[in-house]
Design an enzyme around this catalytic site. Sequence first.
Site, PDB file in Angstrom:
ATOM      1  N   THR A 146       0.817  -1.217   0.000  1.00  0.00           N
ATOM      2  CA  THR A 146       0.000   0.000   0.000  1.00  0.00           C
ATOM      3  C   THR A 146       0.848   1.263   0.000  1.00  0.00           C
ATOM      4  O   THR A 146       1.985   1.260   0.500  1.00  0.00           O
ATOM      5  CB  THR A 146      -0.908   0.001   1.248  1.00  0.00           C
ATOM      6  OG1 THR A 146      -1.553   1.255   1.358  1.00  0.00           O
ATOM      7  CG2 THR A 146      -0.107  -0.210   2.535  1.00  0.00           C
ATOM      8  N   ASP A 147       0.261   2.354  -0.492  1.00  0.00           N
ATOM      9  CA  ASP A 147       0.963   3.643  -0.433  1.00  0.00           C
ATOM     10  C   ASP A 147       1.041   4.184   0.997  1.00  0.00           C
ATOM     11  O   ASP A 147       1.801   5.114   1.279  1.00  0.00           O
ATOM     12  CB  ASP A 147       0.284   4.678  -1.352  1.00  0.00           C
ATOM     13  CG  ASP A 147      -1.183   4.950  -1.027  1.00  0.00           C
ATOM     14  OD1 ASP A 147      -1.723   4.321  -0.094  1.00  0.00           O
ATOM     15  OD2 ASP A 147      -1.790   5.792  -1.715  1.00  0.00           O
ATOM     16  N   GLU A 148       0.233   3.581   1.906  1.00  0.00           N
ATOM     17  CA  GLU A 148       0.222   4.099   3.284  1.00  0.00           C
ATOM     18  C   GLU A 148       1.557   3.899   3.992  1.00  0.00           C
ATOM     19  O   GLU A 148       1.803   4.519   5.027  1.00  0.00           O
ATOM     20  CB  GLU A 148      -0.905   3.440   4.085  1.00  0.00           C
ATOM     21  CG  GLU A 148      -2.264   3.732   3.499  1.00  0.00           C
ATOM     22  CD  GLU A 148      -3.416   3.468   4.455  1.00  0.00           C
ATOM     23  OE1 GLU A 148      -3.172   3.294   5.655  1.00  0.00           O
ATOM     24  OE2 GLU A 148      -4.559   3.461   3.982  1.00  0.00           O
ATOM     25  N   TYR A 171      -2.095  -0.675  10.827  1.00  0.00           N
ATOM     26  CA  TYR A 171      -2.199  -1.309   9.507  1.00  0.00           C
ATOM     27  C   TYR A 171      -0.980  -0.974   8.650  1.00  0.00           C
ATOM     28  O   TYR A 171      -0.309  -1.866   8.120  1.00  0.00           O
ATOM     29  CB  TYR A 171      -3.482  -0.861   8.791  1.00  0.00           C
ATOM     30  CG  TYR A 171      -3.478  -1.162   7.302  1.00  0.00           C
ATOM     31  CD1 TYR A 171      -3.569  -2.476   6.842  1.00  0.00           C
ATOM     32  CD2 TYR A 171      -3.358  -0.136   6.353  1.00  0.00           C
ATOM     33  CE1 TYR A 171      -3.531  -2.765   5.472  1.00  0.00           C
ATOM     34  CE2 TYR A 171      -3.338  -0.415   4.993  1.00  0.00           C
ATOM     35  CZ  TYR A 171      -3.421  -1.730   4.562  1.00  0.00           C
ATOM     36  OH  TYR A 171      -3.378  -2.013   3.214  1.00  0.00           O
ATOM     37  N   LYS A 175       2.061  -3.350   7.130  1.00  0.00           N
ATOM     38  CA  LYS A 175       2.370  -3.508   5.699  1.00  0.00           C
ATOM     39  C   LYS A 175       3.813  -3.080   5.428  1.00  0.00           C
ATOM     40  O   LYS A 175       4.523  -3.710   4.630  1.00  0.00           O
ATOM     41  CB  LYS A 175       1.402  -2.688   4.835  1.00  0.00           C
ATOM     42  CG  LYS A 175      -0.044  -3.160   4.845  1.00  0.00           C
ATOM     43  CD  LYS A 175      -0.263  -4.561   4.275  1.00  0.00           C
ATOM     44  CE  LYS A 175      -0.090  -4.654   2.781  1.00  0.00           C
ATOM     45  NZ  LYS A 175      -0.503  -5.993   2.255  1.00  0.00           N
ATOM     46  N   GLY A 304      -5.012   9.510  14.374  1.00  0.00           N
ATOM     47  CA  GLY A 304      -3.818   9.520  13.515  1.00  0.00           C
ATOM     48  C   GLY A 304      -4.138   9.597  12.026  1.00  0.00           C
ATOM     49  O   GLY A 304      -3.323   9.181  11.188  1.00  0.00           O
TER      50      GLY A 304
HETATM   51  P1  NAD Z   1      -9.814  -7.381   1.639  1.00  0.00           P
HETATM   52  O1  NAD Z   1      -9.875  -7.078   3.111  1.00  0.00           O
HETATM   53  O2  NAD Z   1     -11.003  -7.120   0.800  1.00  0.00           O
HETATM   54  O3  NAD Z   1      -9.421  -8.909   1.426  1.00  0.00           O
HETATM   55  C1  NAD Z   1      -8.423  -9.553   2.163  1.00  0.00           C
HETATM   56  C2  NAD Z   1      -8.561 -11.042   1.933  1.00  0.00           C
HETATM   57  O4  NAD Z   1      -7.524 -11.706   2.676  1.00  0.00           O
HETATM   58  C3  NAD Z   1      -9.884 -11.629   2.425  1.00  0.00           C
HETATM   59  O5  NAD Z   1     -10.413 -12.493   1.447  1.00  0.00           O
HETATM   60  C4  NAD Z   1      -9.508 -12.389   3.686  1.00  0.00           C
HETATM   61  O6  NAD Z   1     -10.341 -13.501   3.941  1.00  0.00           O
HETATM   62  C5  NAD Z   1      -8.086 -12.811   3.362  1.00  0.00           C
HETATM   63  N1  NAD Z   1      -7.288 -13.070   4.558  1.00  0.00           N
HETATM   64  C6  NAD Z   1      -7.164 -12.267   5.646  1.00  0.00           C
HETATM   65  N2  NAD Z   1      -6.344 -12.837   6.549  1.00  0.00           N
HETATM   66  C7  NAD Z   1      -5.937 -14.022   6.019  1.00  0.00           C
HETATM   67  C8  NAD Z   1      -5.094 -15.055   6.467  1.00  0.00           C
HETATM   68  N3  NAD Z   1      -4.478 -14.988   7.661  1.00  0.00           N
HETATM   69  N4  NAD Z   1      -4.870 -16.113   5.661  1.00  0.00           N
HETATM   70  C9  NAD Z   1      -5.479 -16.191   4.445  1.00  0.00           C
HETATM   71  N5  NAD Z   1      -6.321 -15.238   3.978  1.00  0.00           N
HETATM   72  C10 NAD Z   1      -6.550 -14.178   4.761  1.00  0.00           C
HETATM   73  O7  NAD Z   1      -8.542  -6.608   1.119  1.00  0.00           O
HETATM   74  P2  NAD Z   1      -8.307  -5.873  -0.287  1.00  0.00           P
HETATM   75  O8  NAD Z   1      -8.839  -4.498  -0.197  1.00  0.00           O
HETATM   76  O9  NAD Z   1      -8.738  -6.765  -1.378  1.00  0.00           O
HETATM   77  O10 NAD Z   1      -6.710  -5.762  -0.260  1.00  0.00           O
HETATM   78  C11 NAD Z   1      -5.891  -6.793  -0.794  1.00  0.00           C
HETATM   79  C12 NAD Z   1      -4.436  -6.418  -0.591  1.00  0.00           C
HETATM   80  O11 NAD Z   1      -4.168  -5.178  -1.223  1.00  0.00           O
HETATM   81  C13 NAD Z   1      -4.030  -6.239   0.879  1.00  0.00           C
HETATM   82  O12 NAD Z   1      -2.743  -6.767   1.036  1.00  0.00           O
HETATM   83  C14 NAD Z   1      -4.028  -4.740   1.078  1.00  0.00           C
HETATM   84  O13 NAD Z   1      -3.097  -4.367   2.089  1.00  0.00           O
HETATM   85  C15 NAD Z   1      -3.609  -4.268  -0.293  1.00  0.00           C
HETATM   86  N6  NAD Z   1      -4.082  -2.919  -0.663  1.00  0.00           N
HETATM   87  C16 NAD Z   1      -5.426  -2.642  -0.671  1.00  0.00           C
HETATM   88  C17 NAD Z   1      -5.861  -1.389  -1.091  1.00  0.00           C
HETATM   89  C18 NAD Z   1      -7.317  -1.013  -1.145  1.00  0.00           C
HETATM   90  O14 NAD Z   1      -7.630   0.137  -1.474  1.00  0.00           O
HETATM   91  N7  NAD Z   1      -8.245  -1.898  -0.866  1.00  0.00           N
HETATM   92  C19 NAD Z   1      -4.917  -0.414  -1.480  1.00  0.00           C
HETATM   93  C20 NAD Z   1      -3.556  -0.728  -1.387  1.00  0.00           C
HETATM   94  C21 NAD Z   1      -3.155  -1.997  -1.021  1.00  0.00           C
HETATM   95  O1  DAU Z   2      -4.232   3.995   0.390  1.00  0.00           O
HETATM   96  C1  DAU Z   2      -4.421   2.624   0.293  1.00  0.00           C
HETATM   97  C2  DAU Z   2      -5.294   2.127   1.429  1.00  0.00           C
HETATM   98  O2  DAU Z   2      -6.620   2.567   1.160  1.00  0.00           O
HETATM   99  C3  DAU Z   2      -5.256   0.611   1.584  1.00  0.00           C
HETATM  100  O3  DAU Z   2      -3.962   0.192   1.906  1.00  0.00           O
HETATM  101  C4  DAU Z   2      -6.246   0.146   2.658  1.00  0.00           C
HETATM  102  O4  DAU Z   2      -6.272  -1.272   2.692  1.00  0.00           O
HETATM  103  C5  DAU Z   2      -7.622   0.669   2.301  1.00  0.00           C
HETATM  104  O5  DAU Z   2      -8.529   0.332   3.339  1.00  0.00           O
HETATM  105  C6  DAU Z   2      -7.600   2.186   2.098  1.00  0.00           C
HETATM  106  O6  DAU Z   2      -7.361   2.867   3.353  1.00  0.00           O
HETATM  107  P1  DAU Z   2      -8.143   4.210   3.754  1.00  0.00           P
HETATM  108  O7  DAU Z   2      -8.129   4.317   5.214  1.00  0.00           O
HETATM  109  O8  DAU Z   2      -7.674   5.364   2.956  1.00  0.00           O
HETATM  110  O9  DAU Z   2      -9.614   3.824   3.205  1.00  0.00           O
HETATM  111  P2  DAU Z   2     -11.084   4.040   3.849  1.00  0.00           P
HETATM  112  O10 DAU Z   2     -12.051   3.653   2.789  1.00  0.00           O
HETATM  113  O11 DAU Z   2     -11.205   3.397   5.176  1.00  0.00           O
HETATM  114  O12 DAU Z   2     -11.140   5.612   4.058  1.00  0.00           O
HETATM  115  C7  DAU Z   2     -10.979   6.517   2.971  1.00  0.00           C
HETATM  116  C8  DAU Z   2     -11.045   7.913   3.530  1.00  0.00           C
HETATM  117  O13 DAU Z   2     -12.386   8.169   3.997  1.00  0.00           O
HETATM  118  C9  DAU Z   2     -10.161   8.150   4.752  1.00  0.00           C
HETATM  119  O14 DAU Z   2      -9.663   9.482   4.718  1.00  0.00           O
HETATM  120  C10 DAU Z   2     -11.099   7.986   5.946  1.00  0.00           C
HETATM  121  C11 DAU Z   2     -12.425   8.483   5.401  1.00  0.00           C
HETATM  122  N1  DAU Z   2     -13.632   7.840   5.951  1.00  0.00           N
HETATM  123  C12 DAU Z   2     -13.706   6.495   5.919  1.00  0.00           C
HETATM  124  C13 DAU Z   2     -14.820   5.843   6.406  1.00  0.00           C
HETATM  125  C14 DAU Z   2     -14.910   4.330   6.397  1.00  0.00           C
HETATM  126  C15 DAU Z   2     -14.685   8.625   6.446  1.00  0.00           C
HETATM  127  O15 DAU Z   2     -14.611   9.870   6.452  1.00  0.00           O
HETATM  128  N2  DAU Z   2     -15.787   7.970   6.913  1.00  0.00           N
HETATM  129  C16 DAU Z   2     -15.905   6.621   6.935  1.00  0.00           C
HETATM  130  O16 DAU Z   2     -16.949   6.084   7.405  1.00  0.00           O
END
Ligand code: NAD
Ligand code: DAU
Length: 365
Positions: A146-148, A171, A175, A304
Amino acid sequence: MTTAPQPPKETRSFQSILVTGGAGFIGSHVIRRLLRTHPNTKVVNLDALTYAGNLANLKDVEDHAHLHFVKGDIQDRALLDKLFEAHGFDAVLHLAAESHVDRSIDEPLAFLETNILGTAALLHAAKESWTRRGCMETALFYHVSTDEVYGSLGQEGLFSETTAYDPRSPYSASKASSDHVVRAYHHTYGLPTVISNCSNNYGSHQFPEKLIPLMIRNIVDGRPLPIYGEGINIRDWLWVEDHAAAMDVILQRGWVGDTYNIGGLNEWRNIDLVHKLIDLVDSRLGRTKGHSLGLITFVKDRAGHDMRYAIDASHLASRLGWKPSVTFEEGLSHTVDWYLENASWMEEVTSGDYQQYYAKHYDKR
Ligand code: NAD
Ligand code: DAU
């Protein structure tokens, strides 16, 4: 001791790929894509089916002859060894993780275990198997991150691959740690690895704890739209199908030892994005403009809370030729339509556990 990243001698194709976390949001999209673009490759989906993993995300391909599902934990070393032995993986595409920042604030240990120890277990299983089978030269371990990990930006600047790590939530710290362990296995043991760090994905099949599906669901149901703080935090939104295309190109042509940032070149303040979603959903449902504006509810800020993420994806563009294929208008419009047309999916994935978590989480604010 390894050298600088090297291009593959030729475009890679694989016999057998282990995808972890394939029942999650991004994993399900990339599995669908791999089955299309790698028609001769066996795809094994290892997923623990936590609250975020749901086989409903893969319903349309569940009978595909090349897709195999294994329910299991990436921390289970014995299971990993068995799977490497049985399926002879020559690639790992590692997505399994605890992925939600708010949950990591409430329950950090699960994040450290899955994201750090789980990644380490996978790396070790790959190293053992590929060393024994003598295929370190041709195999690939692709870690999705992730970019985080880069922390939080002010109003200016972009994250590049050389930005110093500065993770700030449990988180992102988990990562960032996993990225370091991946690089350690590359530099110490010569494991062929590649990492990508991407921005916020959006699209179909995303669990409705994340901003976009949560807001769509609540607008439809007429429930409050919780905006953290003042809603001025900025995220760079990436269409999940474009992310899947980027992962595919990295699998095929990514340079071993390299890192690629993936972003949508698409920055939005949360509050502006929520306004956009209100307009789209209200208009699709035939409501008057502004009907749901009154649902906006400013709530206590996330602890945070990172202010801004934005990605410089020029390295991926220049080295591997990837760029986003859709505008935000197209991607968001498609996304809203999907959630409106798939109310039964929403029902299916929001289990009793989720209802309880949601109630508890917002009670605390
Ligand atoms: P998600 O939460 O939708 O899915 C995660 C999956 O991993 C689920 O199917 C869950 O059952 C499985 N999982 C969790 N713990 C496990 C374990 N111990 N063993 C096996 N499986 C397990 O997540 P996502 O949004 O699809 O993200 C996928 C990947 O991409 C993650 O590594 C996340 O850090 C990264 N990522 C996500 C985003 C985003 O915007 N969603 C952005 C940047 C990076
Ligand atoms: O940047 C990549 C990341 O993006 C991934 O690594 C993470 O897995 C993914 O969950 C996501 O993280 P964020 O925290 O940015 O996503 P989220 O959808 O939780 O929140 C997006 C923005 O919206 C953030 O600034 C928090 C805000 N937010 C979120 C929720 C759920 C609200 O204001 N209200 C809400 O109810």
